[in-house]
Motif scaffolding. Structure first.
Motif, mmCIF file in Angstrom:
data_model
loop_
_atom_site.group_PDB
_atom_site.id
_atom_site.type_symbol
_atom_site.label_atom_id
_atom_site.label_comp_id
_atom_site.label_asym_id
_atom_site.label_seq_id
_atom_site.Cartn_x
_atom_site.Cartn_y
_atom_site.Cartn_z
ATOM 1 N N ALA A 54 0.831 -1.208 0.000
ATOM 2 C CA ALA A 54 0.000 0.000 0.000
ATOM 3 C C ALA A 54 0.865 1.258 0.000
ATOM 4 N N THR A 111 5.575 2.635 3.771
ATOM 5 C CA THR A 111 6.939 3.008 4.124
ATOM 6 C C THR A 111 7.518 2.042 5.153
ATOM 7 N N ASP A 142 2.327 11.621 0.828
ATOM 8 C CA ASP A 142 3.376 11.200 -0.105
ATOM 9 C C ASP A 142 3.253 11.959 -1.443
ATOM 10 N N THR A 175 2.855 7.589 7.766
ATOM 11 C CA THR A 175 4.072 8.240 8.265
ATOM 12 C C THR A 175 3.879 9.755 8.293
ATOM 13 N N ARG A 184 7.342 -0.230 12.492
ATOM 14 C CA ARG A 184 6.612 -1.256 11.735
ATOM 15 C C ARG A 184 7.412 -2.548 11.654
#
Ligand code: ARG
Length: 269
Positions: free
Chosen positions: A110, A113, A204, A161, A118
């Motif tokens: 998806a 990042t 992004d 993020t 994570r």
């Protein structure tokens, strides 16, 4: 004669017994075959279930009912290589990792990042793309650089993020949680910006470009915020799938297939 036929029947009996033994010794094999297929590498045998959040053009978005985009196409190429049928589950971004961890989905792809936090929860493939966090503002905004963001109302997609960095403390380079609103997806954050509820959206770069192109009166600040690597995530327990997918991905990167997909969606500017 009688003796001979007796011998024959004894031999026959032995042969049958031997055959049966053969069958018998085959039984465990057959059994372990079924056990193997039950302990399938993927959630559903023969399928590769990818969780995504299809609100992130050009990586994943909907065209009618269909989920298209770079991730959808690269995942399809990977599934083909592994002889699996790709199935895409469209879920909230922040439920992708929990769903992968709990074994509901085989992988998450998806525009995700790779971050240290994570990595504590899931394993990642090699990176197949980079993203840059950028800031979208209204064309007439008094925000000129990221230095002007202090004290402004910031929007981001929850769990991303962009949200995580922005909501961090000022000492850590963020702008304070109280100044950041999390939206279910980027499109809703952009709507809030247009409606004057927030002053900017951190997201992004590629989806930012797509949102700015699709909406009048918005622009992207020249100053870039953070550069990141995108990768596919897997449950920590499923290193077998991780390795297989990663090997397929490596081949697709090496032979130019990934670049070809990226180039159809992202035109060099
Ligand atoms: N790259 C950012 C992150 O990993 C945003 C990803 C959002 N992806 C999406 N499909 N909505 O947090």
């Amino acid at each position: 004669m009688k003796k001979f036929s007796k011998i024959v029947s004894v031999l026959a009996a032995l042969a049958i017994a031997a055959l049966c033994c053969g069958c018998g010794s085959n039984t465990p094999d057959t059994k372990s075959d079924t056990t193997d297929s039950k302990a399938s590498m993927t959630v559903t045998e023969g399928k590769l279930i990818m969780a995504t959040n299809a609100e992130f053009p050009p990586y994943e978005y909907k065209e009618g009912d269909k989920i298209v985009g770079i991730d959808a196409e690269v995942a399809k190429l990977i599934a083909d290589k592994l002889n699996l049928e790709l199935e895409i589950a469209d879920v909230d971004f922040d439920s992708i990792i929990p769903g992968v961890q709990s074994g509901k989905y085989d992988m998450g792809m998806a525009g995700m990042t790779v971050t240290d936090e994570r990595k504590e929860k899931v394993n990642f493939s090699d990176s197949y793309a980079t993203g840059v966090q950028v800031v979208i503002v209204k064309e007439d905004s008094d925000i000129k650089t990221t230095a002007d963001l202090n004290g402004k109302k910031i929007g981001a997609q929850q769990g991303t993020t962009g949200y995580i960095y922005a909501s961090d403390t000022v000492e850590n380079g963020g702008f304070g949680e109280e100044n950041v609103t999390g939206y279910q997806n980027g499109a809703l954050a952009v709507e809030a910006l247009k409606g004057g509820k927030i002053d900017c959206v951190i997201i992004d770069n590629e989806p930012a470009k797509a949102y700015v192109a699709a909406n009048e009166g918005l622009k992207i600040l020249d100053t870039e915020y953070v550069t990141e690597d995108y990768a596919i995530c897997f449950a920590k327990s499923n290193t077998e799938l991780q390795t297989k997918v990663n090997d397929a991905l490596k081949e697709l990167i090496a032979d130019g297939s990934v670049k070809k997909v990226v180039d159809t969606y992202i035109k060099a500017d």
